[in-house]
Design an enzyme around this catalytic site. Structure first.
Site, PDB file in Angstrom:
ATOM      1  N   GLU A  10     -35.027   4.853 -20.086  1.00 44.23           N
ATOM      2  CA  GLU A  10     -35.187   3.415 -20.234  1.00 44.23           C
ATOM      3  C   GLU A  10     -35.658   2.771 -18.942  1.00 44.23           C
ATOM      4  O   GLU A  10     -35.465   3.302 -17.850  1.00 44.23           O
ATOM      5  CB  GLU A  10     -33.864   2.791 -20.680  1.00 44.23           C
ATOM      6  CG  GLU A  10     -32.714   3.146 -19.779  1.00 44.23           C
ATOM      7  CD  GLU A  10     -31.358   2.776 -20.377  1.00 44.23           C
ATOM      8  OE1 GLU A  10     -31.035   3.283 -21.468  1.00 44.23           O
ATOM      9  OE2 GLU A  10     -30.639   2.016 -19.762  1.00 44.23           O
ATOM     10  N   CYS A  26     -37.192  -1.957 -13.130  1.00 51.22           N
ATOM     11  CA  CYS A  26     -36.189  -0.958 -12.758  1.00 51.22           C
ATOM     12  C   CYS A  26     -36.504   0.309 -13.546  1.00 51.22           C
ATOM     13  O   CYS A  26     -36.577   0.271 -14.775  1.00 51.22           O
ATOM     14  CB  CYS A  26     -34.804  -1.501 -13.126  1.00 51.22           C
ATOM     15  SG  CYS A  26     -33.477  -0.307 -12.869  1.00 51.22           S
ATOM     16  N   CYS A  45     -28.382  12.478 -15.338  1.00 55.94           N
ATOM     17  CA  CYS A  45     -28.129  12.510 -13.897  1.00 55.94           C
ATOM     18  C   CYS A  45     -27.038  13.537 -13.639  1.00 55.94           C
ATOM     19  O   CYS A  45     -26.096  13.650 -14.421  1.00 55.94           O
ATOM     20  CB  CYS A  45     -27.679  11.136 -13.406  1.00 55.94           C
ATOM     21  SG  CYS A  45     -27.476  11.024 -11.606  1.00 55.94           S
ATOM     22  N   CYS A  79     -20.978  10.286 -11.368  1.00 58.87           N
ATOM     23  CA  CYS A  79     -20.144   9.134 -11.012  1.00 58.87           C
ATOM     24  C   CYS A  79     -19.438   8.661 -12.301  1.00 58.87           C
ATOM     25  O   CYS A  79     -20.089   8.402 -13.309  1.00 58.87           O
ATOM     26  CB  CYS A  79     -20.992   8.011 -10.422  1.00 58.87           C
ATOM     27  SG  CYS A  79     -21.914   8.529  -8.948  1.00 58.87           S
ATOM     28  N   CYS A 124     -20.436   5.413 -14.459  1.00 59.10           N
ATOM     29  CA  CYS A 124     -21.842   5.241 -14.832  1.00 59.10           C
ATOM     30  C   CYS A 124     -22.129   5.943 -16.157  1.00 59.10           C
ATOM     31  O   CYS A 124     -21.784   7.115 -16.331  1.00 59.10           O
ATOM     32  CB  CYS A 124     -22.720   5.821 -13.713  1.00 59.10           C
ATOM     33  SG  CYS A 124     -24.475   5.857 -14.125  1.00 59.10           S
ATOM     34  N   CYS A 163     -27.777   0.724 -16.489  1.00 60.60           N
ATOM     35  CA  CYS A 163     -27.250   2.044 -16.193  1.00 60.60           C
ATOM     36  C   CYS A 163     -27.195   3.016 -17.357  1.00 60.60           C
ATOM     37  O   CYS A 163     -26.193   3.659 -17.614  1.00 60.60           O
ATOM     38  CB  CYS A 163     -25.846   1.907 -15.599  1.00 60.60           C
ATOM     39  SG  CYS A 163     -25.714   0.550 -14.455  1.00 60.60           S
TER      40      CYS A 163
HETATM   41  N1  SAH Z   1     -28.703   7.542  -8.505  1.00 62.73           N
HETATM   42  C1  SAH Z   1     -28.999   6.288  -7.860  1.00 62.73           C
HETATM   43  C2  SAH Z   1     -29.397   5.193  -8.841  1.00 62.73           C
HETATM   44  C3  SAH Z   1     -28.269   4.843  -9.754  1.00 62.73           C
HETATM   45  S1  SAH Z   1     -28.339   3.330 -10.667  1.00 62.73           S
HETATM   46  C4  SAH Z   1     -27.792   5.843  -7.077  1.00 62.73           C
HETATM   47  O1  SAH Z   1     -26.736   6.446  -7.238  1.00 62.73           O
HETATM   48  O2  SAH Z   1     -27.890   4.919  -6.290  1.00 62.73           O
HETATM   49  C5  SAH Z   1     -28.239   2.031  -9.497  1.00 62.73           C
HETATM   50  C6  SAH Z   1     -26.853   1.517  -9.150  1.00 62.73           C
HETATM   51  O3  SAH Z   1     -26.087   1.124 -10.287  1.00 62.73           O
HETATM   52  C7  SAH Z   1     -26.015   2.533  -8.387  1.00 62.73           C
HETATM   53  O4  SAH Z   1     -25.439   1.903  -7.293  1.00 62.73           O
HETATM   54  C8  SAH Z   1     -24.966   2.913  -9.394  1.00 62.73           C
HETATM   55  O5  SAH Z   1     -23.813   3.414  -8.790  1.00 62.73           O
HETATM   56  C9  SAH Z   1     -24.751   1.573 -10.097  1.00 62.73           C
HETATM   57  N2  SAH Z   1     -24.040   1.680 -11.373  1.00 62.73           N
HETATM   58  C10 SAH Z   1     -24.021   2.729 -12.232  1.00 62.73           C
HETATM   59  N3  SAH Z   1     -23.239   2.451 -13.302  1.00 62.73           N
HETATM   60  C11 SAH Z   1     -22.751   1.208 -13.127  1.00 62.73           C
HETATM   61  C12 SAH Z   1     -21.894   0.359 -13.891  1.00 62.73           C
HETATM   62  N4  SAH Z   1     -21.376   0.773 -15.052  1.00 62.73           N
HETATM   63  N5  SAH Z   1     -21.632  -0.877 -13.414  1.00 62.73           N
HETATM   64  C13 SAH Z   1     -22.150  -1.285 -12.236  1.00 62.73           C
HETATM   65  N6  SAH Z   1     -22.970  -0.534 -11.472  1.00 62.73           N
HETATM   66  C14 SAH Z   1     -23.262   0.705 -11.897  1.00 62.73           C
END
Ligand code: SAH
Length: 380
Positions: free
Chosen positions: A108, A121, A128, A132, A135, A358
Site C-alpha cells: 500500500e 508514503c 517486514c 516490532c 506494527c 502501517c
Molecule cells: N521500517 C521503517 C519504516 C516503518 S513505518 C522504520 O522502522 O522506521 C514508519 C513509522 O511508523 C515507524 O516509526 C514505525 O515504528 C511507526 N509505526 C508502525 N506501526 C505503528 C502504529 N501502529 N502506530 C504508530 N506508529 C507506528
C-alpha cells in the site's frame, strides 16, 4: 475492483522494468532489442516525465516510430503493480492505494496533500522482518523484498494522480517518505536503485529534490552507515520508540543487535556529515513508553544533538492490547522533552479512518475474501 482472493502465483521475480536499471543498463537493454540506445531516454521520458501508465505509454512515446513502441513498452515498462483499491478521506486530501504485485501480494501507499506540498508514503518490502509488536506489518513477518520498479511505481503513480486533478487541483508531487510497509535499508540495493531514479533529473528519473525525501529506518546501524557513504542528503528518520534499552529491546527487537548507544552514534555521524537534523520517531503508547520519567530520559539522550522528535500517537492494530496515550499525557510528554531544548512535534494522523497507517489495509486484504471486502470508504 479485482478479485482479492485470486491465487498467488509464485513467479521468481517481478517483470523487468526500466526503473530496475541504471541509465547504462537501460541503453544496453534497448540495444539488445535491436534499437538505437537513445530509445532508452525516450521511453524514460514517457515514464518519468510524461508519467505515462502501462496502457498509455505506447501513445506517450510520440518521438519513437510507431513500429518500435509496443516492443519497447513490453520490454521496459510493463505493469509491475495494479491498483486493487483506492480510498479517500480527509475531504479528499488523503488517498490510499492498495496494490497487487505480479505474484498476488499486496502493498500500500498513501498520498497526502497539503496546501503547498504533496507527499507520498511508500512501501519498500512486502511485509517486514523487524517484528516490532505494535506494527501491523511487523506482525505478519517478511514475505519478500520489493523490486526497485515496484517502489518507484508507487511514486510515479502518486505524481500521476496529483497531476491528473483526480485528487483536487492538479499539483506536483514534492515529497516522498519511506514510511510504508517494510524496512528500506533491509532491501538495500533495490531501495538505492529506486532512490536514484527518484532523484535523477529528467529524462532518467523523476527529478525530485533530496530535501523532499525521508528514509525511515528501524535503526540498522551498519546499513545506515553504508547509506551515509552514498552521500545522498535525504532526511533520515530513526524509529527509537524508547529512550532505554530495556524497553526498546521489546518494542524494537532489532535493539538486541544494535542498542541505543550505537544508534545514537550513527545518528550523530549522519547529522554532522549531512548537516541535516535526524528525525527521531517515537510512537506514544499509553503506560508503555509515555511516562514522564521516560520523557526526561529522552530529553537527556537527545539534548544537544542535531535531532528532532516526531511523536506519533499510536494507531492501535486490530486486537492490540496497546492504546494511544491520552491527549493530556501526550502534551505533558511533549512539554517535558521540549524543556531540554529538543525540538518536538506531534505527527498528524492522516488516513486513520481508512486503515491509513502501517500496513493495516494490506493486512486486511490478505485476510478478506471478495464477499467481505466491502467497506464504508469510497472505493474507486
Ligand atoms: N521500517 C521503517 C519504516 C516503518 S513505518 C522504520 O522502522 O522506521 C514508519 C513509522 O511508523 C515507524 O516509526 C514505525 O515504528 C511507526 N509505526 C508502525 N506501526 C505503528 C502504529 N501502529 N502506530 C504508530 N506508529 C507506528
Amino acid at each position: 475492483m479485482t478479485d482479492l482472493a485470486a491465487p498467488r502465483r509464485r513467479l521468481a521475480r517481478p517483470p523487468a522494468h526500466l526503473a530496475d536499471l541504471t541509465v547504462d543498463e537501460r541503453r544496453a537493454a534497448v540495444t539488445e532489442l535491436g534499437m538505437p540506445a537513445f530509445r532508452a531516454e525516450q521511453i524514460s521520458r514517457a515514464y518519468f516525465t510524461r508519467l505515462a501508465d502501462p496502457v498509455g505509454i505506447v501513445d506517450a512515446m510520440t518521438d519513437v516510430p510507431v513500429a518500435d513502441r509496443a516492443a519497447l513498452a513490453a520490454a521496459l515498462a510493463p505493469e509491475v503493480l495494479s491498483e486493487v483499491r483506492h480510498l479517500t478521506c480527509d475531504d479528499g486530501w488523503t488517498v490510499k492505494s492498495l496494490w497487487r504485485a505480479h505474484d498476488g501480494n499486496f502493498v500500500e501507499s498513501v498520498v497526502m496533500r497539503y496546501p503547498n506540498r504533496a507527499t507520498v508514503c511508500v512501501s519498500s518490502q512486502v511485509g517486514c522482518g523487524m517484528a516490532c509488536p505494535f506494527c501491523a506489518t511487523g506482525q505478519g513477518g517478511l514475505t519478500r523484498n520489493m523490486s526497485a520498479a515496484e517502489i518507484v511505481e508507487q511514486v510515479v503513480a502518486a505524481a500521476r494522480l496529483l497531476r491528473s486533478g483526480a485528487a483536487g487541483e492538479p499539483m506536483r508531487l514534492s515529497n516522498v517518505v519511506f514510511m510504508g510497509m517494510g524496512e528500506p535499508l533491509a532491501n538495500y540495493r533495490p531501495f538505492m536503485t529506486a532512490l536514484r531514479a527518484l532523484l535523477a533529473p529528467s529524462p532518467s528519473g523523476l527529478g525530485l529534490s533530496a530535501r523532499g525525501i525521508t528514509v525511515s529506518s528501524v535503526g540498522l546501524v551498519p546499513a545506515i552507515r553504508r547509506f551515509l557513504g552514498e552521500k545522498i542528503p535525504v532526511t533520515l528518520a530513526v524509529s527509537l520508540h524508547a529512550p532505554d534499552d530495556e524497553l526498546r529491546d521489546s518494542l524494537v527487537p532489532v535493539n538486541l543487535r544494535f542498542p541505543i548507544s550505537e544508534v545514537m552514534d550513527v545518528i550523530g555521524e549522519y547529522a554532522s556529515t549531512t548537516g541535516r537534523r535526524v528525525s527521531i520517531e517515537y510512537a506514544l503508547i499509553r503506560d508503555v513508553n509515555d511516562q514522564l520519567d521516560r520523557a526526561h530520559l529522552l530529553g537527556r539522550l537527545l539534548r544537544g544533538t542535531r535531532t528532532h522528535v516526531n511523536l506519533i500517537p499510536l494507531d492501535p492494530t486490530p486486537g492490540s492490547k496497546w492504546d494511544a496515550s491520552s491527549p493530556e499525557q501526550q502534551q505533558r510528554f511533549v512539554d517535558t522533552v521540549a524543556s531540554y531544548r529538543v525540538p518536538v512535534t506531534v505527527r498528524d494522523t492522516r488516513g486513520r479512518e481508512i486503515d491509513g497507517a502501517c500496513g493495516q489495509l494490506a493486512a486486511a486484504a490478505r485476510s478478506s475474501s471478495p464477499a467481505d471486502s466491502g467497506d464504508s470508504s469510497s472505493d474507486s
